[in-house]
Design a protein around this motif. Structure first.
Motif, PDB file in Angstrom:
ATOM      1  N   GLN A 198       0.839  -1.212   0.000  1.00  0.00           N
ATOM      2  CA  GLN A 198       0.000   0.000   0.000  1.00  0.00           C
ATOM      3  C   GLN A 198       0.872   1.258   0.000  1.00  0.00           C
ATOM      4  OE1 GLN A 198      -3.012  -0.001   3.030  1.00  0.00           O
ATOM      5  NE2 GLN A 198      -4.107  -1.727   2.113  1.00  0.00           N
ATOM      6  N   LEU A 199       1.960   1.220   0.740  1.00  0.00           N
ATOM      7  CA  LEU A 199       2.855   2.378   0.778  1.00  0.00           C
ATOM      8  C   LEU A 199       3.506   2.613  -0.579  1.00  0.00           C
ATOM      9  CD1 LEU A 199       4.263   1.690   4.300  1.00  0.00           C
ATOM     10  CD2 LEU A 199       3.159   3.834   3.616  1.00  0.00           C
ATOM     11  N   LEU A 200       3.876   1.521  -1.244  1.00  0.00           N
ATOM     12  CA  LEU A 200       4.462   1.657  -2.579  1.00  0.00           C
ATOM     13  C   LEU A 200       3.434   2.184  -3.563  1.00  0.00           C
ATOM     14  CD1 LEU A 200       6.748  -1.460  -3.144  1.00  0.00           C
ATOM     15  CD2 LEU A 200       7.426   0.962  -2.986  1.00  0.00           C
ATOM     16  N   ALA A 201       2.180   1.747  -3.405  1.00  0.00           N
ATOM     17  CA  ALA A 201       1.125   2.202  -4.323  1.00  0.00           C
ATOM     18  C   ALA A 201       0.892   3.710  -4.166  1.00  0.00           C
ATOM     19  CB  ALA A 201      -0.164   1.426  -4.056  1.00  0.00           C
ATOM     20  N   THR A 202       0.847   4.190  -2.926  1.00  0.00           N
ATOM     21  CA  THR A 202       0.690   5.639  -2.715  1.00  0.00           C
ATOM     22  C   THR A 202       1.888   6.385  -3.321  1.00  0.00           C
ATOM     23  OG1 THR A 202      -0.486   5.240  -0.641  1.00  0.00           O
ATOM     24  CG2 THR A 202       0.364   7.463  -0.985  1.00  0.00           C
ATOM     25  N   SER A 203       3.087   5.873  -3.050  1.00  0.00           N
ATOM     26  CA  SER A 203       4.301   6.539  -3.551  1.00  0.00           C
ATOM     27  C   SER A 203       4.274   6.635  -5.074  1.00  0.00           C
ATOM     28  CB  SER A 203       5.557   5.759  -3.139  1.00  0.00           C
ATOM     29  OG  SER A 203       5.587   5.555  -1.752  1.00  0.00           O
ATOM     30  N   ALA A 204       3.935   5.516  -5.724  1.00  0.00           N
ATOM     31  CA  ALA A 204       3.933   5.492  -7.195  1.00  0.00           C
ATOM     32  C   ALA A 204       2.891   6.455  -7.752  1.00  0.00           C
ATOM     33  CB  ALA A 204       3.675   4.074  -7.691  1.00  0.00           C
ATOM     34  N   ALA A 205       1.720   6.495  -7.126  1.00  0.00           N
ATOM     35  CA  ALA A 205       0.655   7.386  -7.624  1.00  0.00           C
ATOM     36  C   ALA A 205       1.061   8.856  -7.469  1.00  0.00           C
ATOM     37  CB  ALA A 205      -0.651   7.108  -6.878  1.00  0.00           C
ATOM     38  N   VAL A 206       1.666   9.185  -6.337  1.00  0.00           N
ATOM     39  CA  VAL A 206       2.075  10.579  -6.103  1.00  0.00           C
ATOM     40  C   VAL A 206       3.231  10.952  -7.031  1.00  0.00           C
ATOM     41  CG1 VAL A 206       3.073  12.165  -4.401  1.00  0.00           C
ATOM     42  CG2 VAL A 206       1.233  10.595  -3.724  1.00  0.00           C
ATOM     43  N   ALA A 207       4.188  10.034  -7.183  1.00  0.00           N
ATOM     44  CA  ALA A 207       5.319  10.308  -8.086  1.00  0.00           C
ATOM     45  C   ALA A 207       4.802  10.557  -9.490  1.00  0.00           C
ATOM     46  CB  ALA A 207       6.300   9.135  -8.073  1.00  0.00           C
ATOM     47  N   GLU A 208       3.872   9.727  -9.930  1.00  0.00           N
ATOM     48  CA  GLU A 208       3.338   9.894 -11.277  1.00  0.00           C
ATOM     49  C   GLU A 208       2.629  11.237 -11.414  1.00  0.00           C
ATOM     50  OE1 GLU A 208       0.725   6.790 -12.705  1.00  0.00           O
ATOM     51  OE2 GLU A 208       0.330   7.996 -14.509  1.00  0.00           O
ATOM     52  N   GLY A 209       1.797  11.555 -10.402  1.00  0.00           N
ATOM     53  CA  GLY A 209       1.065  12.825 -10.445  1.00  0.00           C
ATOM     54  C   GLY A 209       1.996  14.026 -10.491  1.00  0.00           C
ATOM     55  N   ALA A 210       3.113  13.932  -9.775  1.00  0.00           N
ATOM     56  CA  ALA A 210       4.030  15.072  -9.690  1.00  0.00           C
ATOM     57  C   ALA A 210       5.080  15.045 -10.802  1.00  0.00           C
ATOM     58  CB  ALA A 210       4.715  15.075  -8.324  1.00  0.00           C
ATOM     59  N   GLY A 211       5.021  14.026 -11.646  1.00  0.00           N
ATOM     60  CA  GLY A 211       5.998  13.917 -12.728  1.00  0.00           C
ATOM     61  C   GLY A 211       7.400  13.601 -12.226  1.00  0.00           C
ATOM     62  N   VAL A 212       7.486  12.907 -11.081  1.00  0.00           N
ATOM     63  CA  VAL A 212       8.792  12.564 -10.512  1.00  0.00           C
ATOM     64  C   VAL A 212       9.186  11.168 -10.989  1.00  0.00           C
ATOM     65  CG1 VAL A 212       9.984  11.976  -8.359  1.00  0.00           C
ATOM     66  CG2 VAL A 212       8.486  13.985  -8.457  1.00  0.00           C
ATOM     67  N   THR A 213      10.375  11.045 -11.582  1.00  0.00           N
ATOM     68  CA  THR A 213      10.825   9.714 -12.005  1.00  0.00           C
ATOM     69  C   THR A 213      11.935   9.177 -11.105  1.00  0.00           C
ATOM     70  OG1 THR A 213      12.275  10.810 -13.582  1.00  0.00           O
ATOM     71  CG2 THR A 213      10.176   9.959 -14.432  1.00  0.00           C
ATOM     72  N   ASP A 214      12.684  10.093 -10.466  1.00  0.00           N
ATOM     73  CA  ASP A 214      13.798   9.667  -9.617  1.00  0.00           C
ATOM     74  C   ASP A 214      13.338   9.595  -8.161  1.00  0.00           C
ATOM     75  OD1 ASP A 214      16.269   8.983  -8.709  1.00  0.00           O
ATOM     76  OD2 ASP A 214      17.128  10.998  -8.910  1.00  0.00           O
ATOM     77  N   TRP A 215      12.757   8.450  -7.785  1.00  0.00           N
ATOM     78  CA  TRP A 215      12.267   8.318  -6.406  1.00  0.00           C
ATOM     79  C   TRP A 215      12.501   6.916  -5.893  1.00  0.00           C
ATOM     80  CZ3 TRP A 215       8.361   4.754  -5.171  1.00  0.00           C
ATOM     81  CH2 TRP A 215       7.642   4.230  -6.252  1.00  0.00           C
ATOM     82  N   GLN A 216      12.494   6.773  -4.577  1.00  0.00           N
ATOM     83  CA  GLN A 216      12.448   5.450  -3.974  1.00  0.00           C
ATOM     84  C   GLN A 216      11.740   5.513  -2.644  1.00  0.00           C
ATOM     85  OE1 GLN A 216      16.827   5.154  -4.311  1.00  0.00           O
ATOM     86  NE2 GLN A 216      16.783   4.258  -2.242  1.00  0.00           N
TER      87      GLN A 216
END
Ligand code: FEC
Length: 310
Positions: A198-216
């Motif tokens: 669930q934490l990864l799913a939130t992270s991926a959705a927010v990264a996508e929304g913000a246009g962030v590709t360099d995240w972990q």
């Protein structure tokens, strides 16, 4: 008013004063009092963030009021909010008892933490459910809301704002984004616990929304116990990203919704000081607190569950 539906808003809880830290810590440790060293260490951390003032208490009070207002705006005169804390007064059981005393027959429970783990949200729910049964109250629970569109929208906006904290000459693409949440003992993996996913799913959705590709994603605030906790820990991750060439790091603690010890100490003091030693510039997103979109996330989750219940 017994026609109203109770809403038990549950949160971690914090001491009321410096004198209450020992009782609080003993409760977290399931009745085992901390050693004098452990107590001194925790007291020092509270001292470092606030010096005798516990921000989580006021933040939780405000969030409960904010949720009441959001519920009233959507469904006037229908819901009434109560507070129940995991490790401090009013305890979860106190909140349930108060609802029953006020004549509430039916209630919804929701936790001020978006991601489900059997060891976190699951244990809040278990205690509330047991006490509701003892009080003859019918309760249902919101288990998670980690992908609610309004939650994702507001976290996305906060990441976009956070990316600008490094100044106009630092392009967003130069910033490494680290999403974080409270670690838990590794044995949750064997229990097939949904928390990490669930934490990864939130992270991926927010990264996508913000246009962030360099995240972990990284864990923080692991407990001080003997058993292994989920890693990598944020302090090790900072070192690792530095070694790989990062200069700017934005921390997005998406597992938390409030300014409290795990943010104001573990991120703002501890992680910042490690970052400084490593020569990294570290910023963090603003916490949600009473963000209107967060209040609507909670209100809509409560109402959707009540409608499902019929
Ligand atoms: O500001 C404050 O006063 C409270 C800050 C605070 C939050 C918080 C959230 C979570 N915890 C979770 C799990 C654990 C587990 C243990 C544990 C221990 C502590 C200790 C303090 C503490 N937690 Fe916490 N937690 C906060 C504070 N937490 C203080 C005790 C000293 C220490 O280890 O640092 C280990 C218990 C044990 O010994 O067996 C497990 C989880 C969350 C996020 C979800 C939620 O809010 O419920 C999970 C805020």
């Amino acid at each position: 008013d017994d026609r109203k539906i109770g809403v038990l808003v549950m949160s971690y809880g914090t001491p009321e004063s410096m004198d209450d830290i020992e009782e609080y810590y003993t409760h977290i440790r399931r009745g085992n009092p901390p050693t004098p060293e452990q107590l001194a260490d925790l007291t020092n951390r509270y001292d470092a963030i606030v010096g005798g003032f516990f921000p989580l208490r006021e933040n939780t009070d405000r969030q409960v009021c904010g949720l009441q207002e959001a519920l009233d705006a959507i469904a006037p005169d229908t819901y009434v909010c109560y507070q129940g804390l995991k490790h401090a007064r009013p305890y979860i059981e106190d909140g349930v008892k108060k609802m029953a005393e006020d004549g509430i027959r039916e209630a919804i429970g929701i936790v001020l933490a978006p991601h489900y783990s059997i060891m976190s949200v699951g244990s809040y729910i278990k205690r509330a459910q047991e006490s509701a049964e003892a009080q003859g109250l019918k309760m249902a629970f919101v288990k998670e809301y980690h992908l609610h569109p309004k939650l994702i929208r507001t976290l996305t906006a906060r990441v976009q704002h956070g990316l600008k904290k490094f100044g106009a000459d630092v392009p967003a693409t130069d910033v490494k984004v680290l999403f974080s949440a409270h670690s838990l003992p590794e044995r949750i993996i064997e229990m097939n616990d949904p928390y990490p996913q669930q934490l990864l799913a939130t992270s991926a959705a927010v990264a996508e929304g913000a246009g962030v590709t360099d995240w972990q994603f990284t864990w923080q605030s692991a407990g001080r116990t003997r058993e292994p906790w989920l890693g990598p820990d944020i302090l090790d991750t900072l070192q690792e990203v530095r070694e790989k060439g990062a200069n700017y790091v934005l921390i997005a603690p998406i597992g938390f919704v409030s300014d409290h010890l795990e943010i104001l100490y573990d991120v703002d003091i501890e992680a910042k000081s490690v970052a400084q030693q490593l020569g990294l510039k570290l910023e963090r997103i603003e916490m949600l607190n009473t963000d209107p979109l967060y209040m609507e996330t909670l209100a809509e989750s409560v109402i959707a569950l009540q409608q499902e219940r019929g």
